[in-house]
Design an enzyme around this catalytic site. Structure first.
Site, mmCIF file in Angstrom:
data_model
loop_
_atom_site.group_PDB
_atom_site.id
_atom_site.type_symbol
_atom_site.label_atom_id
_atom_site.label_comp_id
_atom_site.label_asym_id
_atom_site.label_seq_id
_atom_site.Cartn_x
_atom_site.Cartn_y
_atom_site.Cartn_z
ATOM 1 N N TRP A 101 0.828 -1.210 0.000
ATOM 2 C CA TRP A 101 0.000 0.000 0.000
ATOM 3 C C TRP A 101 0.855 1.250 0.000
ATOM 4 C CZ3 TRP A 101 -4.255 -1.194 -1.983
ATOM 5 C CH2 TRP A 101 -4.938 -2.357 -1.641
ATOM 6 N N ASP A 171 -1.418 6.786 6.196
ATOM 7 C CA ASP A 171 -2.508 5.872 5.862
ATOM 8 C C ASP A 171 -2.718 4.991 7.095
ATOM 9 O OD1 ASP A 171 -4.092 3.767 5.006
ATOM 10 O OD2 ASP A 171 -2.868 3.271 3.251
ATOM 11 N N LYS A 195 -11.764 -1.711 6.742
ATOM 12 C CA LYS A 195 -10.868 -2.595 7.470
ATOM 13 C C LYS A 195 -11.301 -2.721 8.932
ATOM 14 C CE LYS A 195 -8.621 -3.157 3.774
ATOM 15 N NZ LYS A 195 -7.530 -2.370 3.234
HETATM 16 C C1 PLP Z 1 -6.984 -1.876 1.983
HETATM 17 C C2 PLP Z 1 -5.981 -0.817 2.134
HETATM 18 C C3 PLP Z 1 -5.883 0.239 1.204
HETATM 19 C C4 PLP Z 1 -6.741 0.318 -0.051
HETATM 20 O O1 PLP Z 1 -8.036 0.568 0.253
HETATM 21 P P1 PLP Z 1 -9.147 0.674 -0.891
HETATM 22 O O2 PLP Z 1 -10.279 1.262 -0.111
HETATM 23 O O3 PLP Z 1 -9.415 -0.701 -1.376
HETATM 24 O O4 PLP Z 1 -8.653 1.582 -1.946
HETATM 25 C C5 PLP Z 1 -4.955 1.220 1.440
HETATM 26 N N1 PLP Z 1 -4.152 1.184 2.503
HETATM 27 C C6 PLP Z 1 -4.205 0.175 3.414
HETATM 28 C C7 PLP Z 1 -3.282 0.195 4.583
HETATM 29 C C8 PLP Z 1 -5.120 -0.845 3.252
HETATM 30 O O5 PLP Z 1 -5.175 -1.843 4.144
#
Ligand code: PLP
Length: 361
Positions: A101, A171, A195
Site C-alpha cells: 500500500w 494511511d 478494514k
Molecule cells: C486496503 C488498504 C488500502 C486500499 O483501500 P481501498 O479502499 O481498497 O482503496 C490502502 N491502505 C491500506 C493500509 C489498506 O489496508
C-alpha cells in the site's frame, strides 16, 4: 442464523450489536417510514445522521477544532492521488516503503512530482519497519508519507518517524480506531473504513485546516480538492449515506465500550494470546520481526504450502473463516480487528493447538 468468526482483512467483521440495530431500523428508520438507503442526503433526518457521526468521531478520536473530518469516496486508493494533488506544492515528497500500500501510494505520487523513497523494508519482503530516526528527508519535501499498519505484511509502527519538521501524512486504514492517536502529530491521516470501522466504500480523511486550500496542482478536478468537501461538510455531492450511517453506529459502539484506550487494551490482549501461542508453537511461526508486530493483522506459516492449505480448509469447516494469507506472503493471516471478540481468538488458538497435535510429525 449462525455466524462464523470472520478473520478477513477487509471488508471485515462488524460489531453484532451494530448489525442488529441496522436490521431493526431497516424498513422504517425512526418512524420516517423509509430506510436510510432511501432518504435524501439533503433531508433533516440524514443531516442529523452525518452531523452526529462527525461529532462522535471528533470526541472519540479527540480531533482538535483546527482539523476537518471528511467523509470521502474512492477508498484508500484515491487518497494516493488526492494527497499529492492537494499537498505537493513544491512537487517533492518523501515516502517510507513498508509494503504494497505504501508502494502504491509512492508510485501514484510519481505522476505528480518527485517522490523519494527515503526508507524501505522491501529487501526482506516487508517483515519489519525500517529505522526512521534519521532519514534523508529532502529539504523541499512537502510531506513525509507512511502507511502506519501494513495490512498484508502484519507490521505496525510503534513510534512515528522523525520527519525533521516536515508534515507527516499517514494511511491508517487497517489500524484505524484500534488505539488512541495523537492527531496533532499529523498534517493529514486517512483510513478506508472497510478494514476496522464500517462497510466498504468510504474513506475518512482528517486534515489540518491550513492545508485545505484552493492552490492545488493545475488540473485538479473539483471533486479532488479537499476544499470542495470541507466547505460543504462532506455534502458537496451525494455521499455514501449508508456507510456514514453504519460508521456512526460503530463510533457509538466504540464510545459505549470505553473508547480508544479500552479498544487498545482489548486489542493488546487478543494479539498477545495469538502471538504467545505462535512463539511456543513447533508447527506455526509468525513472519514478522517481533518488535514490529501489528495488533491487527497477524500473518503466520507452517513452512509447508500443502499443510497451510489444509489448515485453511479445516479451519473453515470449524467456523473460522478467511484465514488464507495474502498471495505475496503465503500461509495464513488472521485479522483481529476491534469487532473480533476475544472468544474468536481463543477459538482460533484452540483450533491451531489441535491441528498442531494432529499434524506435527
Ligand atoms: C486496503 C488498504 C488500502 C486500499 O483501500 P481501498 O479502499 O481498497 O482503496 C490502502 N491502505 C491500506 C493500509 C489498506 O489496508
Amino acid at each position: 442464523m449462525s455466524r462464523v468468526y470472520n478473520f478477513s482483512a477487509g471488508p471485515a467483521v462488524l460489531p453484532e450489536e451494530v448489525l442488529k440495530e441496522a436490521q431493526e431500523e431497516m424498513m422504517d428508520y425512526r418512524g420516517c417510514g423509509m430506510s436510510v438507503m432511501e432518504m435524501s442526503h439533503r433531508s433533516k433526518m440524514f443531516d442529523d445522521i452525518i452531523n452526529e457521526a462527525e461529532q462522535d468521531f471528533r470526541e472519540l478520536v479527540g480531533v482538535p477544532d483546527n482539523y476537518k473530518i471528511l467523509f470521502l469516496q474512492g477508498g484508500g486508493s484515491l487518497q494516493f492521488a488526492q494527497i499529492p494533488m492537494n499537498l505537493m506544492k513544491n512537487r517533492v515528497a518523501d515516502y517510507i516503503i513498508t509494503g504494497n500500500w505504501a508502494k502504491k501510494a509512492y508510485q501514484e505520487a510519481q505522476i505528480y512530482g518527485k517522490a523519494n523513497a527515503v526508507a524501505s523494508s522491501e529487501d526482506q519482503n516487508y517483515t519489519y519497519i525500517p529505522d526512521c530516526s534519521d532519514l534523508p528527508i529532502d529539504d523541499d519535501a512537502d510531506y513525509v508519507y507512511i502507511c502506519e499498519n501494513n495490512t498484508i505484511y502484519g507490521t505496525e509502527y510503534k513510534k512515528l518517524p522523525n520527519t525533521k519538521g516536515k508534515l507527516l501524512v499517514a494511511d491508517v486504514s487497517s489500524n484505524f480506531l484500534s488505539r488512541p492517536i495523537d492527531v496533532e502529530k499529523y498534517g493529514l491521516f486517512f483510513g478506508g473504513v472497510q478494514k476496522n470501522v464500517g462497510p466498504a466504500g468510504m474513506v475518512i480523511t482528517v486534515i489540518r485546516d491550513d492545508l485545505i486550500t484552493d492552490s492545488c496542482l493545475p488540473g485538479t478536478p473539483t471533486m479532488m480538492k479537499y476544499k470542495t468537501q470541507a466547505d460543504k461538510n462532506s455534502l458537496y455531492n451525494t455521499p455514501n449515506c449508508w456507510c456514514i450511517y453504519i460508521c456512526g453506529k460503530v463510533f457509538k459502539w466504540l464510545k459505549k465500550n470505553g473508547g480508544l484506550e479500552a479498544m487498545n487494551e482489548r486489542n493488546e490482549k487478543k494479539a498477545k494470546l495469538l502471538y504467545d501461542y505462535l512463539d511456543q508453537s513447533k508447527l506455526f511461526k509468525g513472519t514478522v520481526r517481533k518488535e514490529d508486530r501489528s495488533l491487527m493483522n497477524v500473518p503466520f506459516v507452517t513452512g509447508d504450502k500443502d499443510l497451510d492449505a489444509k489448515f485453511v480448509a479445516e479451519a473453515k469447516e470449524a467456523g473460522l473463516e478467511n484465514l488464507k494469507g495474502h498471495r505475496t506472503v503465503g500461509g495464513m493471516r488472521a485479522s483481529i480487528y476491534n469487532a473480533m471478540p476475544y472468544a474468536g481468538v481463543e477459538a482460533l488458538v484452540k483450533f491451531m493447538g489441535e491441528f498442531e497435535k494432529e499434524n506435527l510429525k
